[in-house]
Design an enzyme around this catalytic site. Structure first.
Site, mmCIF file in Angstrom:
data_model
loop_
_atom_site.group_PDB
_atom_site.id
_atom_site.type_symbol
_atom_site.label_atom_id
_atom_site.label_comp_id
_atom_site.label_asym_id
_atom_site.label_seq_id
_atom_site.Cartn_x
_atom_site.Cartn_y
_atom_site.Cartn_z
ATOM 1 N N GLY A 87 0.637 -1.661 -0.062
ATOM 2 C CA GLY A 87 0.327 -0.044 -0.571
ATOM 3 C C GLY A 87 1.046 1.102 0.101
ATOM 4 O O GLY A 87 -0.154 2.083 0.175
ATOM 5 N N ILE A 92 4.526 -2.750 8.167
ATOM 6 C CA ILE A 92 5.331 -3.148 6.963
ATOM 7 C C ILE A 92 6.187 -1.793 6.711
ATOM 8 O O ILE A 92 4.196 -0.905 6.195
ATOM 9 C CB ILE A 92 5.484 -3.863 6.324
ATOM 10 C CG1 ILE A 92 5.386 -6.042 6.164
ATOM 11 C CG2 ILE A 92 6.640 -3.707 4.514
ATOM 12 C CD1 ILE A 92 4.916 -6.060 5.619
ATOM 13 N N VAL A 113 8.878 6.280 -1.609
ATOM 14 C CA VAL A 113 9.657 6.713 -3.050
ATOM 15 C C VAL A 113 9.477 8.261 -3.451
ATOM 16 O O VAL A 113 8.091 7.524 -3.645
ATOM 17 C CB VAL A 113 9.436 5.222 -3.831
ATOM 18 C CG1 VAL A 113 8.083 5.151 -4.511
ATOM 19 C CG2 VAL A 113 10.336 5.567 -4.959
ATOM 20 N N LYS A 123 7.491 22.314 -9.769
ATOM 21 C CA LYS A 123 8.741 21.514 -10.361
ATOM 22 C C LYS A 123 8.959 22.505 -11.430
ATOM 23 O O LYS A 123 8.348 21.109 -12.584
ATOM 24 C CB LYS A 123 9.008 20.298 -9.969
ATOM 25 C CG LYS A 123 10.387 20.098 -10.408
ATOM 26 C CD LYS A 123 10.614 18.225 -10.295
ATOM 27 C CE LYS A 123 11.833 17.691 -10.126
ATOM 28 N NZ LYS A 123 12.132 16.514 -10.424
ATOM 29 N N ILE A 148 8.194 7.236 -9.341
ATOM 30 C CA ILE A 148 6.993 7.656 -9.949
ATOM 31 C C ILE A 148 6.142 7.335 -10.929
ATOM 32 O O ILE A 148 5.456 7.120 -11.671
ATOM 33 C CB ILE A 148 6.306 9.135 -8.810
ATOM 34 C CG1 ILE A 148 6.928 8.616 -7.472
ATOM 35 C CG2 ILE A 148 5.073 8.993 -9.690
ATOM 36 C CD1 ILE A 148 6.072 10.029 -6.720
#
Lengths: 509, 493
Positions: free
Chosen positions: A12, A42, A47, A78, A346
């Site tokens: 998830g 966990i 990322v 960005k 991503i």
């Protein structure tokens, strides 16, 4: 033939919830059952807090409002990535999400610039890029509609809190009837005949059956590797960094519309400005620096006080031998790992999802779907690898063991040819299917002092005075546009002002 | 013996050898895009080689850019040559009597609810051709320029040209008068090369011509490449025959390709006449002519195939010198255009041209592989005649790229594309469906589509209605020509 209808996503994190959100949206009305298993025990790696412009299309396809996403994830805009100390210590350049200059009828803009620079001298190429100049000045504005105009031929992405992004997508997915199960997988059951994953046993005794499994379990690859033993193609010889420390710190200074990647003696350090904090990390190779020194390097260069304890990550650069094997598709870190130097983590998740949607089994799982998916993802990973490697080898640095290692490295032929063509005549060997287009290659090669010896001969057709006037005009227009653009922080504050975000980040479906 | 070039006041001398389209196109395109510091010496034999016919009388939509690059604007084509417009190629009896489709030119399909347009049509059991205005207009013999307004169904058409290669070559020559071009009428006698690099070439007149870069545009003779031991990978031995038939009225805006037991023949409608090109097995007697054609004008045997490397040392092969295709698709013209563009972009500035050669050869390899795949796909059929020509066609190897393309299409209607293919996704989709291939499955999301049938119905009605109101090709071209001539006359006054 029976339609694959039961989809189980294991994990998830960002990859898991991006997959759940996309599948629940794209397969709406088909009666599919989508289940996501995640365990609070966990942790997720979280990322890639920095993204590429493609993420906007992903959000838009889900029908997510940009302001809402930005407010929910504390995102900033960005315009590119600043690379410091890569060519040599003291250098810096910005890899922009946009073109240089304007589209020219016969040749690329940078070729005109190369001639002008050689014959009369010219400001750096960056001065003709709206996105580089806007980033340097801390400005931001949305691109205009006419991509042939200055101030329009660029893209933008976000720097966001990926855990909040996953949370937002969880809410979105659950509203789209994705069933979330809290639990830890203790056993994977395979069909004895086909070798397909049949079901997963959870710690609480529950059995989860599905027709297809998406492995978003992270580095461990619980299904793709631990259960199916697909194998891993190790790219450590090209990209030897294998560890990272990540830490969040308080924001300091101006809110910048770009990510920074600073080269270090045994790796590199990231700095990602969000609305409420700064994300930092040090990616390094354990052969060239101790963990203690790597941590010290990170903590001693934070711009503000740390907000969290540093988190240590271990990885091996490379990819699975197969991204899709039998009835398991690996997406995210379970598919492979490429250091986030160019914010591709991503993006590679997004590519995996896009291809899975397009190639999703119509009826039973078909060997041809698997083959096509793997071919496409291999190409994506290979091309990103070459681009990352370019940063380490297009350099004059030899001040540490790591930089000397790269000096003696035998490169993939595809990369060698690309660098030779550039150095000879400023030519970028192009490809159509891959994330980094010629302007990206130009920015890194030029930014790291790989100067072409010559240029496209067609440029000589233009009379010198005409060429100088053209470049001067584009330079002036670029700077005028930048002058008119608002500061990034002010633009962002105004943009998300008044956007209401509920406590739980509930996203509309 | 006189030795000319490199000229003292020039930085770089390019020597082109070849008297047909590739030679004149190279001369025109290079002289237009390079500075006068590049001297161009064009040596053209007096006789045009027969293999010029292998350019095939037609271009795709990229023909517009090609002609512009060599100095011919559309008004020149219409008023100074016998060129006509083309919406594509009508394949008939391909390969059996019942199969017919228009391999038409279209811009990228607009997806329906995020799904590939052709897959949506197939899902509803429709015929893709009904939704392609360029196909319907070609069948109806109608033509008009596609407008810019995206609401107009005709904006979903693209067009190329039907042309006669000798006519075009002459016109390019007449317009190519740049000061940095020297024209020499002459025949090659020998090539002086050291270590794979040409020093100079000798003509039968006794004259020697030196240069920095040599371009082999001699056609299938490969007059400069052969002495450099260039490796030609041969595929098939075939025979081409040509004929023409005067017609008072211009035909439909498409080339018509008809298959028969002997091979195939194409008829291209030009202003004033129809041009016929027939391809059969090498050495075979040419079959009877179709109605309207009295006699064959030329016949020659040729070998299809490609040079393994089209740039060796300081010599570059262009057009039929680099690769020879059966002129079934616009591939010969498209590849000439693309290699000329690549050469212009990669034009070296010194004798060190290894990097340029490597990249040119990579592009050459990609283009020939991809174009060969597209060509080969026309022969992937089960009901072809059991004759020598068709047997030879089906014996030609299928490359891994084509196998992947066919496998994926057959499996789920997916059109696989490689980087920068000369034939795009739409070309492939039209070909697959045209040849009667149907995927076993479709995209799973097709099951949940809503209202797509209505969208398709509206689309096909709009196309039918518009095509019925479009002018016939001959009328449109005549009026367009009148308009251009009047404009030219007004300007002259």
């Amino acid at each position: 033939m029976d339609q694959v209808k039961r989809i189980c996503i294991l994990g998830g994190g960002t990859a898991g919830w991006m997959t759940a959100a996309a599948l629940s949206n794209k397969f709406k009305g088909l009666g599919f059952e989508i289940t996501l298993i995640e365990s609070n025990e966990i942790g997720t790696v979280g990322v890639g807090e920095a993204t590429l412009p493609h993420i906007r299309f992903f959000n838009s396809a889900l029908g997510l409002d940009e302001k809402f996403v930005m407010k929910s994830t504390n995102a900033t805009f960005k315009l590119g990535i600043e690379f410091c100390d890569w060519g040599k210590i003291g250098d810096s350049y910005i890899h922009p999400f946009g073109d240089y200059g304007l589209p020219m009828p016969d040749t690329e803009f940078h070729q005109l610039w190369l001639r002008e620079k050689a014959e009369r001298g010219a400001p750096r190429l960056d001065e003709y890029s709206y996105s580089v100049m806007a980033a340097e000045k801390g400005k931001f504005h949305f691109p205009g509609d006419d991509t042939t105009q200055i101030g329009s031929n660029f893209g933008y992405a976000y720097q966001f809190d990926s855990s909040l992004y996953a949370k937002l997508l969880r809410s979105y997915s659950e509203n789209n009837h994705v069933r979330r199960i809290e639990g830890k997988v203790v056993e994977t059951h395979l069909n004895a005949e086909s070798g397909y994953v049949k079901s997963l046993s959870l710690e609480n005794g529950a059995q989860i059956e599905a027709d297809i499994f998406v492995d978003c379990s992270g580095f461990r690859g619980v299904l793709i590797e631990q259960a199916l033993e697909t194998g891993y193609e190790d790219w450590s010889r090209w990209l030897p960094c294998n560890r990272a420390y990540a830490v969040q710190s308080e924001s300091r200074g101006e809110l910048l519309p770009y990510t920074r990647a600073t080269a270090r003696k045994a790796g590199w350090q990231w700095r990602i400005p969000l609305q409420h904090r700064t994300g930092n990390g040090h990616v390094y190779c354990s052969d060239f620096i101790s963990d203690e020194d790597a941590l010290h390097q990170l903590m001693s260069t934070l711009e503000g006080p740390a907000l969290t304890d540093p988190k240590k990550l271990f990885f091996k650069t490379g990819r699975r031998n197969a991204f899709w094997s039998k009835n398991v598709v690996a997406i995210g870190l379970s598919a492979g790992f490429l250091e986030p130097l160019e914010s591709t983590s991503i993006h590679l998740i997004q590519e995996g999802i896009t291809n899975l949607v397009e190639l999703f089994p119509s009826g039973e799982i078909d060997e041809y779907d698997i083959r096509e998916y793997n071919d496409r993802m291999e190409l994506n990973f290979d091309r990103v690898r070459d681009f990352l490697l370019l940063h380490y080898v297009a350099t004059q640095r030899d001040d540490s063991e790591m930089w000397r290692y790269f000096r003696n490295l035998e490169l993939p032929e595809s990369l060698t040819e690309k660098m030779e063509a550039w150095q000879k005549r400023g030519y970028v060997i192009p490809y159509e299917h891959g994330v980094f287009l010629p302007p990206s290659w130009i920015s890194v090669m030029l930014g790291q002092n790989l100067e072409p010896k010559s240029f496209d001969q067609r440029v000589n057709k233009i009379p010198q005075e005409e060429l100088s006037n053209l470049l001067r005009s584009i330079h002036t227009q670029t700077h005028q546009k930048i002058h008119q653009a608002p500061a990034h922080a002010a633009f962002l504050a105004e943009y998300v002002k008044g956007v209401h975000v509920a406590q739980d980040n509930a996203a509309g479906s | 013996m006189t030795v000319s070039g490199p000229a003292q006041d020039k930085d770089f001398t390019i020597v082109i050898y070849g008297g047909c389209l590739a030679g004149y196109a190279a001369r025109a395109a290079l002289s237009r895009s390079l500075s006068p510091q590049h001297m161009i010496i064009h040596i053209a034999p007096n006789e045009t080689p027969a293999c010029a016919a292998l350019y095939g009388n037609s271009t795709g939509p990229s023909g517009y850019e090609f002609f512009r690059a060599v100095g011919l604007e559309e008004p020149d084509l219409v008023t100074r040559t016998n060129t006509s417009f083309s919406f594509g190629t009508l394949f008939q009896n391909w390969p059996s009597r019942s199969r017919q489709w228009v391999q038409c030119f279209v811009p990228p399909f607009t997806g329906v609810q995020d799904l590939a347009f052709d897959s949506v049509v197939n899902f509803h059991g429709g015929n893709l051709q009904s939704y392609l205005i360029s196909a319907q207009a070609a069948l109806a013999g109608k033509f008009a320029h596609p407008p810019g307004d995206p609401k107009n169904p005709l904006s979903r058409a693209e067009y190329g040209y039907n042309f006669a290669v000798d006519d075009i070559t002459t016109t390019i020559r007449s317009k190519s008068t740049a000061s940095n071009v020297e024209h020499i009428s002459g025949q090659l006698q020998g090539v002086a090369a050291t270590n794979g690099v040409i020093n100079h070439i000798t003509l039968t007149s006794g004259r020697s011509v030196a240069g920095d870069l040599f371009i082999d545009a001699s056609g299938t003779e490969r007059a400069l490449m052969e002495p450099l031991q260039a490796e030609f990978i041969a595929q098939r031995s075939l025979r081409a025959s040509t004929a023409r038939s005067d017609t008072p009225q211009l035909g439909a805006p498409c080339k018509v390709v008809t298959a028969d037991d002997f091979g195939w023949y194409s008829v291209s409608p030009l202003q004033g006449y129809n041009s016929l090109l027939r391809v059969t097995g090498a050495g075979e007697a040419s079959p009877a002519l179709p109605p309207g054609f009295a006699k064959y004008e030329s016949q020659f045997d040729f070998q299809t195939g490609t040079l393994k490397k089209a740039w060796i040392g300081n010599c570059v092969a262009l057009g039929n010198s680099a690769s020879v295709f059966e002129p079934l698709t616009p591939a010969p013209m498209t590849l000439l255009q693309r290699s000329l563009k690549a050469l212009t972009e990669l034009m070296p500035s010194s004798s060190n041209m290894e990097v340029e050669a490597k990249e040119f050869n990579r592009l050459h390899d990609e283009d020939t592989q991809n174009a060969s795949s597209f060509h080969r796909a026309h022969f992937l059929c089960e009901n072809a005649p059991e004759t020598a020509y068709w047997q030879g066609a089906s014996d030609t190897p299928i490359c891994p790229r084509l196998r992947r393309k066919i496998t994926q299409f057959d499996s789920r209607g997916l059109v696989v594309q490689y980087d920068y293919e000369p034939f795009n996704t739409e070309d492939w989709a039209i070909l697959h469906y045209g040849m009667g291939r149907r995927p076993r499955r479709g995209d799973v999301r097709l099951q949940a589509m809503d209202g797509s049938e209505r969208i398709l119905d509206t689309m096909s009605s709009a196309i039918s209605s518009l095509v019925s109101r479009m002018p016939p090709h001959h009328q449109y071209l005549m009026k367009f020509k009148e308009y251009l001539e009047k404009k030219q006359n007004d300007y002259a006054r």
